[in-house]
Design an enzyme around this catalytic site. Structure first.
Site, mmCIF file in Angstrom:
data_model
loop_
_atom_site.group_PDB
_atom_site.id
_atom_site.type_symbol
_atom_site.label_atom_id
_atom_site.label_comp_id
_atom_site.label_asym_id
_atom_site.label_seq_id
_atom_site.Cartn_x
_atom_site.Cartn_y
_atom_site.Cartn_z
ATOM 1 C CG HIS A 5 -2.128 -0.618 1.138
ATOM 2 N ND1 HIS A 5 -3.221 -0.816 1.670
ATOM 3 C CD2 HIS A 5 -2.444 -1.876 0.295
ATOM 4 C CE1 HIS A 5 -3.921 -1.703 1.690
ATOM 5 N NE2 HIS A 5 -3.716 -2.432 0.453
ATOM 6 C CE LYS B 148 3.507 3.529 13.521
ATOM 7 N NZ LYS B 148 3.416 2.754 12.078
HETATM 8 P P1 FAD Z 1 1.972 -11.439 21.825
HETATM 9 O O1 FAD Z 1 1.410 -11.706 20.521
HETATM 10 O O2 FAD Z 1 0.881 -11.048 22.988
HETATM 11 O O3 FAD Z 1 2.469 -12.982 22.099
HETATM 12 C C1 FAD Z 1 2.784 -13.200 23.642
HETATM 13 C C2 FAD Z 1 2.907 -14.741 23.553
HETATM 14 O O4 FAD Z 1 3.153 -15.005 25.041
HETATM 15 C C3 FAD Z 1 1.300 -15.309 23.359
HETATM 16 O O5 FAD Z 1 1.547 -16.473 22.406
HETATM 17 C C4 FAD Z 1 0.994 -15.785 24.829
HETATM 18 O O6 FAD Z 1 0.114 -17.002 24.721
HETATM 19 C C5 FAD Z 1 2.439 -16.045 25.334
HETATM 20 N N1 FAD Z 1 2.510 -16.132 26.925
HETATM 21 C C6 FAD Z 1 1.572 -15.122 27.760
HETATM 22 N N2 FAD Z 1 1.854 -15.611 28.882
HETATM 23 C C7 FAD Z 1 2.787 -16.683 29.164
HETATM 24 C C8 FAD Z 1 3.298 -17.427 30.204
HETATM 25 N N3 FAD Z 1 2.993 -17.076 31.305
HETATM 26 N N4 FAD Z 1 4.009 -18.136 29.857
HETATM 27 C C9 FAD Z 1 4.260 -18.559 28.337
HETATM 28 N N5 FAD Z 1 3.653 -17.890 27.494
HETATM 29 C C10 FAD Z 1 2.849 -16.960 27.774
HETATM 30 N N6 FAD Z 1 -1.445 -4.585 16.602
HETATM 31 C C11 FAD Z 1 -1.852 -3.898 15.570
HETATM 32 O O7 FAD Z 1 -0.773 -3.284 15.095
HETATM 33 N N7 FAD Z 1 -3.030 -3.748 14.859
HETATM 34 C C12 FAD Z 1 -4.085 -4.674 15.332
HETATM 35 O O8 FAD Z 1 -5.239 -4.446 14.636
HETATM 36 C C13 FAD Z 1 -4.167 -5.222 16.665
HETATM 37 N N8 FAD Z 1 -5.246 -5.895 17.119
HETATM 38 C C14 FAD Z 1 -4.959 -6.452 18.149
HETATM 39 C C15 FAD Z 1 -6.118 -7.215 18.990
HETATM 40 C C16 FAD Z 1 -5.904 -7.846 20.195
HETATM 41 C C17 FAD Z 1 -7.196 -8.744 20.397
HETATM 42 C C18 FAD Z 1 -4.732 -7.918 20.715
HETATM 43 C C19 FAD Z 1 -4.654 -8.630 22.319
HETATM 44 C C20 FAD Z 1 -3.547 -7.241 20.262
HETATM 45 C C21 FAD Z 1 -3.734 -6.450 18.841
HETATM 46 N N9 FAD Z 1 -2.801 -5.917 18.170
HETATM 47 C C22 FAD Z 1 -2.762 -5.223 17.024
HETATM 48 C C23 FAD Z 1 -1.580 -5.793 19.143
HETATM 49 C C24 FAD Z 1 -0.329 -6.886 18.305
HETATM 50 O O9 FAD Z 1 -1.135 -7.905 18.048
HETATM 51 C C25 FAD Z 1 0.702 -6.953 19.488
HETATM 52 O O10 FAD Z 1 1.131 -5.800 19.590
HETATM 53 C C26 FAD Z 1 1.675 -8.281 18.753
HETATM 54 O O11 FAD Z 1 0.727 -9.346 19.049
HETATM 55 C C27 FAD Z 1 2.746 -8.103 20.070
HETATM 56 O O12 FAD Z 1 3.489 -9.490 19.889
HETATM 57 P P2 FAD Z 1 4.406 -10.107 20.834
HETATM 58 O O13 FAD Z 1 4.871 -11.349 20.454
HETATM 59 O O14 FAD Z 1 5.131 -9.217 21.739
HETATM 60 O O15 FAD Z 1 2.995 -10.516 22.121
#
Ligand code: FAD
Ligand code: DHB
Length: 388
Positions: free
Chosen positions: A72, A296
């Site tokens: 995009h 973001k």
């Molecule tokens: P996460 O994707 O949350 O991954 C963390 C992982 O750790 C998960 O798999 C979880 O199961 C695991 N975990 C948690 N606790 C434990 C534990 N105690 N022990 C072992 N494992 C554990 N961002 C956007 O930019 N646009 C969007 O439209 C958008 N929509 C979203 C909708 C929702 C419902 C949510 C929750 C987030 C959304 N986000 C969006 C944000 C984006 O998805 C996150 O910023 C991104 O997933 C971050 O990645 P991460 O790997 O840091 O965390």
């Protein structure tokens, strides 16, 4: 088991970090609380910054994104059903990629499996220990048996409700938070997207966003009260409300159909400082949350991974500068994304206590943006992602 890095959380941050480390000859294990099916069925972000694309390429997992994703070169903003375009290509010579987080996660799991990556799913009671010493370890329970991972470093990639942030002593942690008085009601439907590019709509009835995943999969959001429930919304009620809030030509073109997913996400800005304590690093949502306006969240998790990955590679080359400055370096970029997401959220949404003055200021903000190439360039720079 002994690993150089123990990664808590198998979301995009944890998977990408382990994939990059593997390619650099640094071994890691991922401990994930949920099942793989659960992780792969989550519908989340949809827009990838140029830096995220580069990182996925660097990790050797970008091929399907380039094949199936959508480049995009701009986006639409609208105010009361009248829109204008922000041209990323002309303003900053860059673009974003529309490719869902679900697909990114899929590609990362496939790559980890192909390389024999160590991923423990359904790991319960994951607990970091001795993080303030140089011999940290992590315990977890799998199928009723307790296991222990001895490691050099722990990467807390476990999202906002994980265990990692809670392992940093309260006296050492500072948190910053804003909770918004509304959420996003999101619908996924197997219909052609209403627009080739995204539409961010400011309307007196509330914000709306038209997004997409592919030619026959659309993602739409409308602002709803924070305490609303997706179950209160029939598909017809959702489509009617969306139609009212978006530009008229888009409303006329909108193709509706049954929703295949419908959920309400709360909106919040949150930062925890520092992002490193002893041998524990916080990465992605474990350290910060942005409201989704501007997409973001996932991109910020990826830039954290970039800093941590390079810091660990330097460490194993005998240089500890990167690990020592990780928190400061990552936070510098985090706060800029926190600011942009807050600004975009504040400018595009209707607040329950908004006065007529506040409303005119908001409308004027968008009018000034439409007229000013300088402001558009600033928006474009932030939207495609600040450099790292
Ligand atoms: P996460 O994707 O949350 O991954 C963390 C992982 O750790 C998960 O798999 C979880 O199961 C695991 N975990 C948690 N606790 C434990 C534990 N105690 N022990 C072992 N494992 C554990 N961002 C956007 O930019 N646009 C969007 O439209 C958008 N929509 C979203 C909708 C929702 C419902 C949510 C929750 C987030 C959304 N986000 C969006 C944000 C984006 O998805 C996150 O910023 C991104 O997933 C971050 O990645 P991460 O790997 O840091 O965390
Ligand atoms: C999507 C989500 C966002 O938060 C955004 O700003 C743009 C697109 C999406 O889910 O497609």
């Amino acid at each position: 088991m002994r690993k150089q890095v123990c990664i808590i959380g198998g979301g995009p941050a944890g998977l990408l970090l382990s994939q990059l480390l593997h390619r650099a000859g640094i071994d890691s294990v991922i401990l994930e609380r949920r099942s793989r099916d659960h992780v792969l069925s989550r519908i989340r972000a949809g827009v990838l910054e140029r830096g995220t694309m580069r990182m996925l390429d660097e990790a050797g997992v970008g091929a399907r994104m380039h094949r199936e994703g959508y480049v995009h070169t701009g986006t639409y903003l609208s105010l009361q059903n009248r829109g204008f375009r922000i041209d990323f290509d002309r303003l900053v010579g860059s673009s974003v990629m529309v490719y869902g987080q679900t697909e990114v996660t899929h590609d990362l799991y496939d790559a980890r499996d192909a390389m024999g990556g160590d991923i423990v799913d359904e790991a319960a009671d994951v607990t970091p220990h001795d993080i303030e010493t140089d011999r940290p370890y992590v315990t977890y329970v799998k199928d009723g048996t307790e296991h222990r991972v001895d490691c050099d470093w722990i990467a807390g990639c476990d999202g906002s409700h994980g265990v990692s942030r809670r392992s940093i002593p309260g006296h050492a942690l500072r948190t910053f938070e804003r909770v918004y008085p509304f959420g996003w009601l999101g619908v996924l439907s197997e219909t052609p997207p209403v627009s080739h590019e995204l539409i961010y709509a400011n309307h007196s009835r509330g914000f709306a966003l038209c997004s997409m995943r592919n030619e026959n999969l659309s993602r739409y959001y409308i602002q709803a009260p924070a305490d609303d429930d997706a179950a209160n919304w029939s598909d017809d009620a959702f489509w009617d409300e969306l139609r009212r809030r978006i530009p008229e030509d888009a409303a006329d073109r909108l193709v509706t159909g049954p929703s295949i997913e419908k959920s309400l996400a709360p909106l919040r800005s949150f930062v925890a400082e520092p992002m490193k304590w002893g041998r524990l690093f916080l990465v992605g949502d474990a350290a910060h949350i942005v409201p989704p306006t501007g997409a973001k969240g996932l991109n910020l998790a990826v830039s954290d991974v970039h800093y941590l990955y390079h810091a660990l590679v330097r460490h194993y080359d005998g240089d500890d500068e990167g690990v020592a400055t990780y928190s400061e370096t990552a936070l510098h970029r985090v706060w800029k994304a926190i600011r942009f997401s807050w600004w975009f959220t504040t400018t595009m949404h209707r607040f329950p206590d908004q006065s007529n003055f506040d409303q005119r200021i908001q409308e004027t903000e968008l009018e000034v943006l439409e007229e000013s190439e300088t402001l558009q360039r600033h928006l474009a720079e932030n939207y495609v992602g600040l450099p790292y």
